[in-house]
Scaffold this motif. Structure first.
Motif, PDB file in Angstrom:
ATOM      1  N   ARG A 411       5.779 -37.251   4.329  1.00 30.00           N
ATOM      2  CA  ARG A 411       6.160 -35.989   4.928  1.00 30.00           C
ATOM      3  C   ARG A 411       4.895 -34.727   5.666  1.00 30.00           C
ATOM      4  N   THR A 412       4.104 -34.979   4.980  1.00 29.84           N
ATOM      5  CA  THR A 412       2.536 -34.118   5.621  1.00 29.84           C
ATOM      6  C   THR A 412       2.533 -34.695   7.025  1.00 29.84           C
ATOM      7  N   ALA A 413       2.714 -35.995   7.194  1.00 25.45           N
ATOM      8  CA  ALA A 413       2.981 -36.535   8.763  1.00 25.45           C
ATOM      9  C   ALA A 413       3.525 -36.595   9.551  1.00 25.45           C
ATOM     10  N   VAL A 414       4.772 -36.360   9.671  1.00 24.75           N
ATOM     11  CA  VAL A 414       6.049 -36.628  10.124  1.00 24.75           C
ATOM     12  C   VAL A 414       6.238 -34.545  10.453  1.00 24.75           C
ATOM     13  N   ALA A 415       5.500 -33.319   9.152  1.00 23.00           N
ATOM     14  CA  ALA A 415       5.529 -32.561   9.459  1.00 23.00           C
ATOM     15  C   ALA A 415       4.307 -31.929  10.359  1.00 23.00           C
ATOM     16  N   ALA A 416       3.522 -32.806  10.130  1.00 24.16           N
ATOM     17  CA  ALA A 416       2.274 -32.419  11.616  1.00 24.16           C
ATOM     18  C   ALA A 416       2.823 -32.443  12.688  1.00 24.16           C
ATOM     19  N   ARG A 417       4.127 -33.572  12.938  1.00 25.79           N
ATOM     20  CA  ARG A 417       4.568 -34.427  14.130  1.00 25.79           C
ATOM     21  C   ARG A 417       5.320 -33.046  15.052  1.00 25.79           C
ATOM     22  N   LEU A 418       6.471 -32.589  14.151  1.00 30.17           N
ATOM     23  CA  LEU A 418       7.543 -30.886  14.141  1.00 30.17           C
ATOM     24  C   LEU A 418       6.521 -30.053  14.629  1.00 30.17           C
ATOM     25  N   ARG A 419       5.398 -29.782  13.943  1.00 31.45           N
ATOM     26  CA  ARG A 419       4.548 -28.816  14.564  1.00 31.45           C
ATOM     27  C   ARG A 419       3.564 -28.900  15.469  1.00 31.45           C
ATOM     28  N   THR A 420       3.213 -29.245  15.775  1.00 31.03           N
ATOM     29  CA  THR A 420       2.789 -29.846  17.288  1.00 31.03           C
ATOM     30  C   THR A 420       4.135 -29.651  18.299  1.00 31.03           C
ATOM     31  N   ALA A 421       5.184 -30.297  18.022  1.00 33.68           N
ATOM     32  CA  ALA A 421       6.075 -30.633  19.399  1.00 33.68           C
ATOM     33  C   ALA A 421       6.708 -29.332  19.269  1.00 33.68           C
ATOM     34  N   ASP A 422       7.218 -28.620  18.712  1.00 28.17           N
ATOM     35  CA  ASP A 422       6.967 -26.997  17.692  1.00 28.17           C
ATOM     36  C   ASP A 422       6.784 -25.791  18.634  1.00 28.17           C
ATOM     37  N   GLN A 423       5.310 -26.138  18.282  1.00 32.86           N
ATOM     38  CA  GLN A 423       4.187 -25.732  19.160  1.00 32.86           C
ATOM     39  C   GLN A 423       3.931 -25.559  20.698  1.00 32.86           C
ATOM     40  N   ALA A 424       4.487 -26.782  21.482  1.00 28.56           N
ATOM     41  CA  ALA A 424       4.505 -26.540  22.288  1.00 28.56           C
ATOM     42  C   ALA A 424       5.647 -26.868  23.873  1.00 28.56           C
ATOM     43  N   LEU A 425       6.925 -27.200  22.358  1.00 28.74           N
ATOM     44  CA  LEU A 425       7.388 -26.864  23.586  1.00 28.74           C
ATOM     45  C   LEU A 425       8.212 -25.761  24.345  1.00 28.74           C
ATOM     46  N   PRO A 426       8.022 -24.464  23.851  1.00 31.90           N
ATOM     47  CA  PRO A 426       8.142 -23.183  24.361  1.00 31.90           C
ATOM     48  C   PRO A 426       7.182 -23.153  25.823  1.00 31.90           C
ATOM     49  N   LEU A 427       5.400 -23.435  25.614  1.00 34.28           N
ATOM     50  CA  LEU A 427       4.721 -23.450  26.607  1.00 34.28           C
ATOM     51  C   LEU A 427       5.115 -24.626  27.703  1.00 34.28           C
ATOM     52  N   VAL A 428       5.596 -26.389  27.175  1.00 38.44           N
ATOM     53  CA  VAL A 428       5.775 -26.703  28.787  1.00 38.44           C
ATOM     54  C   VAL A 428       6.757 -26.820  28.652  1.00 38.44           C
ATOM     55  N   ARG A 429       7.920 -25.646  27.910  1.00 34.80           N
ATOM     56  CA  ARG A 429       9.463 -25.601  28.957  1.00 34.80           C
ATOM     57  C   ARG A 429       9.234 -24.483  30.324  1.00 34.80           C
ATOM     58  N   ALA A 430       8.444 -23.262  29.085  1.00 39.49           N
ATOM     59  CA  ALA A 430       8.387 -21.995  30.164  1.00 39.49           C
ATOM     60  C   ALA A 430       8.073 -22.671  31.789  1.00 39.49           C
ATOM     61  N   ALA A 431       8.816 -21.561  32.646  1.00 38.66           N
ATOM     62  CA  ALA A 431       8.044 -21.560  34.209  1.00 38.66           C
ATOM     63  C   ALA A 431       6.502 -21.529  33.772  1.00 38.66           C
ATOM     64  N   GLY A 432       5.560 -22.594  34.887  1.00 40.92           N
ATOM     65  CA  GLY A 432       4.074 -22.398  34.294  1.00 40.92           C
ATOM     66  C   GLY A 432       3.594 -22.862  33.369  1.00 40.92           C
ATOM     67  N   GLY A 433       4.462 -23.434  32.672  1.00 43.14           N
ATOM     68  CA  GLY A 433       4.198 -23.706  31.307  1.00 43.14           C
ATOM     69  C   GLY A 433       2.671 -24.609  31.201  1.00 43.14           C
ATOM     70  N   TRP A 434       2.476 -25.090  32.349  1.00 42.21           N
ATOM     71  CA  TRP A 434       1.267 -25.913  31.995  1.00 42.21           C
ATOM     72  C   TRP A 434       0.221 -25.431  32.394  1.00 42.21           C
ATOM     73  N   ARG A 435      -0.426 -24.114  32.516  1.00 33.94           N
ATOM     74  CA  ARG A 435      -1.127 -23.799  32.953  1.00 33.94           C
ATOM     75  C   ARG A 435      -1.073 -22.682  31.601  1.00 33.94           C
ATOM     76  N   ALA A 436      -0.365 -22.255  30.793  1.00 33.83           N
ATOM     77  CA  ALA A 436      -0.162 -21.960  29.236  1.00 33.83           C
ATOM     78  C   ALA A 436      -0.723 -23.003  28.606  1.00 33.83           C
ATOM     79  N   VAL A 437      -0.087 -23.908  28.705  1.00 34.34           N
ATOM     80  CA  VAL A 437      -0.786 -25.261  28.079  1.00 34.34           C
ATOM     81  C   VAL A 437      -2.047 -24.902  27.993  1.00 34.34           C
ATOM     82  N   ARG A 438      -3.023 -24.665  29.181  1.00 38.22           N
ATOM     83  CA  ARG A 438      -4.479 -25.315  29.147  1.00 38.22           C
ATOM     84  C   ARG A 438      -4.601 -23.937  28.038  1.00 38.22           C
ATOM     85  N   ARG A 439      -4.622 -22.959  28.246  1.00 32.86           N
ATOM     86  CA  ARG A 439      -4.811 -21.698  28.084  1.00 32.86           C
ATOM     87  C   ARG A 439      -4.447 -21.549  26.047  1.00 32.86           C
ATOM     88  N   THR A 440      -4.108 -22.553  25.744  1.00 34.18           N
ATOM     89  CA  THR A 440      -4.043 -22.154  25.054  1.00 34.18           C
ATOM     90  C   THR A 440      -4.977 -23.443  23.670  1.00 34.18           C
TER      91      THR A 440
END
Length: 619
Positions: A411-440
């Motif tokens: 459960r800890t391993a899958v929770a970490a995977r979900l948490r990483t994906a949830d943190q990345a989604l709004p940044l990757v999918r947003a306009a200019g997301g790659w620049r936002a990701v590089r700043r996080t």
């Protein structure tokens, strides 16, 4: 064989069991493990338990028929493919691994990641010579015709701001129904109903537990009561077992939606997978992924915009035609459409994965799949983690610490995977997301959104790498004396090095996983000596004596080398392939303490046993 008893006045209940006399249980009959759900996860768990001589009753809601759906596929990385191979499942036999991964942005190649065959796969075919636009004769790997780097790439073809990508192990892509059929065929080949009994057309209705086992009432073709030692719910997102256990399943709905098509066509990257960001065709949305399947078939996924708008057949056909024409620069490339669908990704995580003698696995315990992650593959890792623990409990009994560790680790391993994906989604999918990701500070984010996306597909980085159980409850409370650092962190999956068994067989380390602990001595030079000499020389006699005194069945192996390990390092490997300890030389007391912790024992009670083990080793 069946036994009958009365649970209430006038009611007969059927308790099927197998007459077994395993070590630690005397001569009494032991109830089988009940597995609810005969999808890939339930079938794999039943097979893994049967391979360890644990009887299983498997409830299958269907009648055994599997609808061929080429648009429903599974990606296997080397560790999960190796699990299936160890169990004798030949689903991977006819499939070919990807040979490369290309990332495109509009019409420009951003990078090309070379893939290398995993230990189970053959050599890949030669790489394609076309560039990201699919034009024959064009220079490849991010270099334009005039020799200048393309947008997003350096002159050597690597992404800007980073080193060239190191080769990674190739994933394997195959239709899910082929995996299911291969698992059913493997179970059928066992041919022992006392070991594996599949009950078709039957599903769980009621679950009751007591201190000695689990009672399950079913409905369908065989509506009756069944008795088991343990119950594992592999019955999918709407799991009845989970509901009967009163376990909540919180999360988010429709995190991502994809239109999917499986088709046969001649694409310009034979054998390679492709991620195309922001394609220039008006009918196509923000992202297109193409992944090769066997026999010249491709699965193509189009990321759909947020919302619940229906994808009509006409709209899907427009996507297919425009995508193929854009990639191949033709207006009417021939293709054969084989299957279509819409794939909706949900993110959910069950609050508890163990309730008494009942467990959850696969989609009954977790749902995820955004950014290229694979929920089914995580379900296979659930099986690898749980099967050996249930086997130990069935044959010898097990502590609560061992059984609780399944939830703590998985459960800890899958929770970490979900948490990483949830943190990345709004940044990757947003306009200019790659620049936002590089700043996080998101792990891996500085590599850009394209690299982060491919992590999930390729099986590395925070979204895709096999998990490490660094804070496992099965680890000693403190690092044992003589611990050394090797290329694998404690709790991480071990490297698949070549090893020699005491009988002289030279095999891969992963082939020996699944049934027992492994002790691996790193001894450079043993390969040039006759085995009969080094088995009686140096550290081997003392180490063999220490291994024979361990509290759990253990196999002793020898490796010429192991990444980052100095000579005479002793590795203790769990049955699921995770490193329990790395010790310098032969240390019987410390080795015993680590083995006792790995089986969920009380490491504090081992002082006298440790002394006995050391005395035995010295003799």
């Amino acid at each position: 064989m069946h036994a009958f008893c009365d649970r209430s006045p006038g009611f007969n209940c059927q308790f099927p069991y197998v007459t077994y006399a395993p070590q630690g249980h005397g001569n009494r009959a032991v109830d089988p493990v009940i597995v609810a759900g005969a999808g890939p996860i339930g079938l794999t768990l039943a097979l893994a338990l049967a391979r360890q001589d644990v009887p299983v009753v498997l409830f299958d809601e269907t009648t055994g028929g599997d609808e061929p759906r080429l648009a429903r596929t599974v990606v296997l990385r080397p560790d999960t493919a190796a699990l299936l191979e160890r169990l004798g499942c030949r689903a991977t036999a006819g499939a070919r691994p990807w040979t490369g991964w290309r990332t495109l942005r509009r019409r420009q190649l951003v990078r090309h990641v070379p893939l290398v065959p995993g230990p189970l796969f053959g050599a890949p075919p030669p790489a394609a010579t076309e560039d990201g636009d699919g034009r024959e004769g064009a220079p490849r790997d991010g270099v334009a015709r005039d020799g200048s780097p393309r947008d997003g790439a350096t002159r050597d073809g690597s992404p800007r701001g980073g080193e060239p990508e190191a080769p990674v192990s190739s994933p394997l892509h195959l239709p899910q129904h082929e995996l299911t059929r291969a698992l059913r065929a493997t179970l059928a080949a066992i041919g022992d109903e006392d070991l594996v009994r599949i009950i078709p057309g039957t599903r769980v209705e009621t679950v009751e537990q007591d201190a000695r086992g689990v009672s399950v009432r079913t409905r369908g073709a065989q509506a009756t009561w069944w008795r088991g030692s343990h119950l594992v719910g592999c019955d999918g997102p709407r799991s009845t077992v989970r509901k009967q256990l009163g376990v909540r399943f919180p999360g988010r709905t429709a995190v991502e939606r994809h239109a999917v098509a499986a088709l046969r066509a001649d694409l310009p990257w034979p054998g390679e997978a492709v991620l195309h960001r922001s394609p220039p065709w008006r009918s196509i949305d923000a992202e297109v992924t193409a992944r090769p399947l066997p026999h010249g078939v491709w699965r193509i996924d189009w990321l759909l915009p947020p919302g619940r708008d229906l994808v009509t057949p006409d709209a899907l056909m427009v996507r297919v035609r425009d995508t193929l024409a854009g990639w191949c620069e033709e207006t009417a490339i021939p293709y054969e459409l084989l299957d279509t669908g819409v794939h909706t990704v949900h993110h959910r995580l069950a609050r508890r994965w163990r309730v008494g003698r009942a467990f959850l696995a696969g989609d009954a315990a977790h749902l995820h799949g955004a950014l290229g992650t694979q929920g089914l593959e995580e379900g296979l890792r659930d099986v690898g983690n749980l099967a050996w623990k249930l086997s130990l409990a069935w044959h010898h009994g097990a502590s609560d610490a061992l059984l609780d560790s399944y939830q703590a680790e998985r459960r800890t391993a899958v929770a970490a995977r979900l948490r990483t994906a949830d943190q990345a989604l709004p940044l990757v999918r947003a306009a200019g997301g790659w620049r936002a990701v590089r700043r996080t500070v998101l792990p891996g984010g500085t590599r850009g959104h394209d690299a982060l996306l491919t992590d999930g597909h390729l099986g590395h980085g925070p979204l895709g790498a096999p998990p490490a159980y660094g804070r496992s409850p099965l680890a000693p409370a403190a690092p044992p004396e003589g611990s050394v650092t090797v290329g694998t962190p404690t709790g991480g999956p071990v490297a698949d090095v070549r090893v020699t068994a005491p009988d002289g067989a030279v095999v891969r380390l992963w082939e020996r996983l699944g049934r027992e602990l492994l002790v691996v001595l790193v001894a450079p030079g043993t390969g040039v000596w006759d085995r009969r000499h080094w088995m009686r020389a140096g550290l081997m006699p003392r180490l063999a004596a220490a291994v024979s005194a361990l509290p759990m069945r253990t196999e002793l192996l020898v490796a010429e080398e192991y990444p980052g390990a100095p000579a005479h390092t002793v590795l203790l490997v769990r049955p699921d392939g995770h490193l329990a300890a790395a010790l310098s030389g032969v240390r019987p007391a410390e080795l015993y303490a680590c083995a006792d912790a790995a089986r969920g024992g009380d490491t504090a009670r081992g002082a006298e046993e440790h002394r006995d083990a050391e005395a035995t080793a010295r003799r």
